[in-house]
Enzyme design. Structure first.
Site, PDB file in Angstrom:
ATOM      1  N   LYS A  74     -14.503  26.521  13.803  1.00  0.00           N
ATOM      2  CA  LYS A  74     -13.438  27.512  14.025  1.00  0.00           C
ATOM      3  C   LYS A  74     -12.426  26.980  15.048  1.00  0.00           C
ATOM      4  CE  LYS A  74     -12.368  31.897  16.176  1.00  0.00           C
ATOM      5  NZ  LYS A  74     -12.744  33.136  16.816  1.00  0.00           N
ATOM      6  N   THR A 132     -11.243  34.166  20.911  1.00  0.00           N
ATOM      7  CA  THR A 132     -10.563  32.894  20.625  1.00  0.00           C
ATOM      8  C   THR A 132      -9.768  33.094  19.343  1.00  0.00           C
ATOM      9  OG1 THR A 132     -12.404  31.675  21.576  1.00  0.00           O
ATOM     10  CG2 THR A 132     -10.879  30.426  20.204  1.00  0.00           C
ATOM     11  N   LYS A 179      -7.607  26.666  25.672  1.00  0.00           N
ATOM     12  CA  LYS A 179      -8.931  26.732  25.019  1.00  0.00           C
ATOM     13  C   LYS A 179      -9.030  25.718  23.868  1.00  0.00           C
ATOM     14  CE  LYS A 179     -12.765  28.634  23.266  1.00  0.00           C
ATOM     15  NZ  LYS A 179     -14.046  28.829  23.883  1.00  0.00           N
TER      16      LYS A 179
HETATM   17  P1  NAD Z   1     -19.495  38.430  17.102  1.00  0.00           P
HETATM   18  O1  NAD Z   1     -19.222  38.297  15.635  1.00  0.00           O
HETATM   19  O2  NAD Z   1     -20.906  38.454  17.579  1.00  0.00           O
HETATM   20  O3  NAD Z   1     -18.752  39.731  17.700  1.00  0.00           O
HETATM   21  C1  NAD Z   1     -17.532  40.235  17.223  1.00  0.00           C
HETATM   22  C2  NAD Z   1     -17.697  41.743  17.129  1.00  0.00           C
HETATM   23  O4  NAD Z   1     -16.440  42.323  16.752  1.00  0.00           O
HETATM   24  C3  NAD Z   1     -18.722  42.164  16.069  1.00  0.00           C
HETATM   25  O5  NAD Z   1     -19.720  42.992  16.674  1.00  0.00           O
HETATM   26  C4  NAD Z   1     -17.885  42.921  15.041  1.00  0.00           C
HETATM   27  O6  NAD Z   1     -18.581  43.999  14.435  1.00  0.00           O
HETATM   28  C5  NAD Z   1     -16.748  43.422  15.904  1.00  0.00           C
HETATM   29  N1  NAD Z   1     -15.543  43.783  15.132  1.00  0.00           N
HETATM   30  C6  NAD Z   1     -14.996  43.127  14.082  1.00  0.00           C
HETATM   31  N2  NAD Z   1     -13.890  43.772  13.657  1.00  0.00           N
HETATM   32  C7  NAD Z   1     -13.743  44.847  14.461  1.00  0.00           C
HETATM   33  C8  NAD Z   1     -12.788  45.894  14.531  1.00  0.00           C
HETATM   34  N3  NAD Z   1     -11.761  45.956  13.691  1.00  0.00           N
HETATM   35  N4  NAD Z   1     -12.950  46.849  15.486  1.00  0.00           N
HETATM   36  C9  NAD Z   1     -13.990  46.797  16.357  1.00  0.00           C
HETATM   37  N5  NAD Z   1     -14.930  45.838  16.341  1.00  0.00           N
HETATM   38  C10 NAD Z   1     -14.799  44.865  15.397  1.00  0.00           C
HETATM   39  O7  NAD Z   1     -18.692  37.208  17.788  1.00  0.00           O
HETATM   40  P2  NAD Z   1     -18.903  36.642  19.277  1.00  0.00           P
HETATM   41  O8  NAD Z   1     -19.831  35.484  19.232  1.00  0.00           O
HETATM   42  O9  NAD Z   1     -19.139  37.793  20.197  1.00  0.00           O
HETATM   43  O10 NAD Z   1     -17.438  36.028  19.527  1.00  0.00           O
HETATM   44  C11 NAD Z   1     -16.328  36.855  19.838  1.00  0.00           C
HETATM   45  C12 NAD Z   1     -15.148  35.962  20.157  1.00  0.00           C
HETATM   46  O11 NAD Z   1     -15.502  35.101  21.246  1.00  0.00           O
HETATM   47  C13 NAD Z   1     -14.741  35.063  19.000  1.00  0.00           C
HETATM   48  O12 NAD Z   1     -13.345  34.981  18.964  1.00  0.00           O
HETATM   49  C14 NAD Z   1     -15.375  33.709  19.367  1.00  0.00           C
HETATM   50  O13 NAD Z   1     -14.674  32.626  18.811  1.00  0.00           O
HETATM   51  C15 NAD Z   1     -15.280  33.751  20.868  1.00  0.00           C
HETATM   52  N6  NAD Z   1     -16.266  32.911  21.564  1.00  0.00           N
HETATM   53  C16 NAD Z   1     -17.565  32.939  21.189  1.00  0.00           C
HETATM   54  C17 NAD Z   1     -18.478  32.144  21.872  1.00  0.00           C
HETATM   55  C18 NAD Z   1     -19.945  32.145  21.490  1.00  0.00           C
HETATM   56  O14 NAD Z   1     -20.688  31.265  21.969  1.00  0.00           O
HETATM   57  N7  NAD Z   1     -20.413  33.096  20.690  1.00  0.00           N
HETATM   58  C19 NAD Z   1     -18.057  31.334  22.927  1.00  0.00           C
HETATM   59  C20 NAD Z   1     -16.723  31.364  23.318  1.00  0.00           C
HETATM   60  C21 NAD Z   1     -15.829  32.156  22.610  1.00  0.00           C
END
Ligand code: NAD
Length: 290
Positions: free
Chosen positions: A237, A87, A162
């Protein structure tokens, strides 16, 4: 298909595991030390992006997405798909799409709804922006990771869908919670309130499927002491993204603006961090008008 997967966090890891279980060749990468649970790990982001059909990214925000895209696009095979499921703001999605096209890569912005539970169960909804040919190429993967994928138009429109959806969700959850707290003070049983509203014109997903009142309606985070589910911080966010977009395009969104203010207050001043976004109900229970 050969799939690269960058960002194996709460969402990315279960999505990648589902692709692997379905027989696709997956190469994952994350900058954090993670327990990959059997996902083959690439040595770098560029390694994950080479010799693949589709590169999926699931990253925290638009700035990181842009940095990763700039790094990996030059090594991706021509006509491969960059499928970003993070997102992020609409501007970042459109910028990454234009850089992708300049590198002969097909861009798709495809944020998801359904949370970690949906990612694990393979029941996410994908809201997709970008060229139809990319959507068709990615459809077999959408079918494994999700239950529905909707092509919403050109690049950026997945993110637009979204943030509009989550602006409705944030405002609706708040009004559902304030109505429950008001009903308490009026002496109206919560179950009666649910029975009426869930079948009347006040119904919504927040009331019917994710009821913020414990013990009422289908099982939800309210039944588990408001353990997320969908963290209030993630709602902040998404509401910030909606208000950023509204400012850019001069859209009048008073309810979205107020929902953001209330969730910011809840998260940053009232210990709402780490609690489900439906924990607005116990917040309202404690409050009076003044
Ligand atoms: P998270 O923080 O658990 O995962 C993100 C991952 O990206 C982390 O493991 C981090 O180490 C990695 N990362 C960061 N920078 C990086 C880079 N330069 N290269 C490689 N890896 C890198 O977050 P999440 O909960 O998995 O969410 C991910 C996305 O999905 C976000 O944009 C969030 O808004 C969206 N989202 C999350 C949810 C939820 O319920 N968690 C629901 C819908 C959408």
């Amino acid at each position: 298909m050969k799939v690269g997967f960058i960002g194996l966090g709460n969402m990315g890891k279960p999505m990648a595991l589902n692709l692997l279980a379905a027989g696709h060749q997956v190469k994952g990468f994350d900058t954090a030390a993670i327990n990959a649970e059997g996902i083959p790990i690439a040595t770098s982001a560029t390694d994950a992006a080479s010799e693949i059909d589709i590169l999926i990214t699931m990253l925290p925000n638009g700035t990181i997405l842009q940095a990763v895209a700039e790094m990996v696009l030059p090594v991706m095979p021509k006509d491969a798909v960059l499928l970003d499921c993070s997102t992020v703001d609409v501007d970042s999605a459109r910028l990454v799409a234009s850089i992708s096209e300049a590198n002969n890569i097909i861009p798709l912005d495809a944020p998801v709804s359904g949370g970690v539970g949906g990612a694990m169960a393979g029941t996410l909804t994908f809201m997709v922006g970008g060229p139809k040919i990319g959507f068709e190429k990615a459809t077999p993967l959408f079918k494994i990771m999700g239950q529905k994928a909707v092509l919403c138009g050109p690049s950026g429109n997945g993110q637009a869908a979204k943030i509009c959806n989550n602006m409705i969700l944030g405002a609706t959850m708040i009004v559902t919670c304030e109505a429950f707290a008001m009903a308490d003070k009026l002496g109206l049983e919560r179950q009666s309130m649910f029975d009426v509203v869930s079948t009347s014109s006040g119904y919504s997903w927040s009331m019917n499927a994710y009821c913020p009142a414990p013990g009422i309606g289908p099982s939800a985070p309210s039944d588990n002491n408001y353990t997320p589910g969908f963290d209030s911080e993630l709602m902040v966010k998404d509401l910030r993204l909606s208000q950023h977009a509204a400012e850019m395009i001069d859209a009048d969104t008073p309810m979205g603006k107020l929902a953001l203010e209330l969730y910011e207050q809840f998260v940053f001043e009232e210990n709402g961090k780490g609690r489900d976004f439906s924990a607005m109900l116990p917040r309202f229970e404690k409050r009076s008008r003044s």
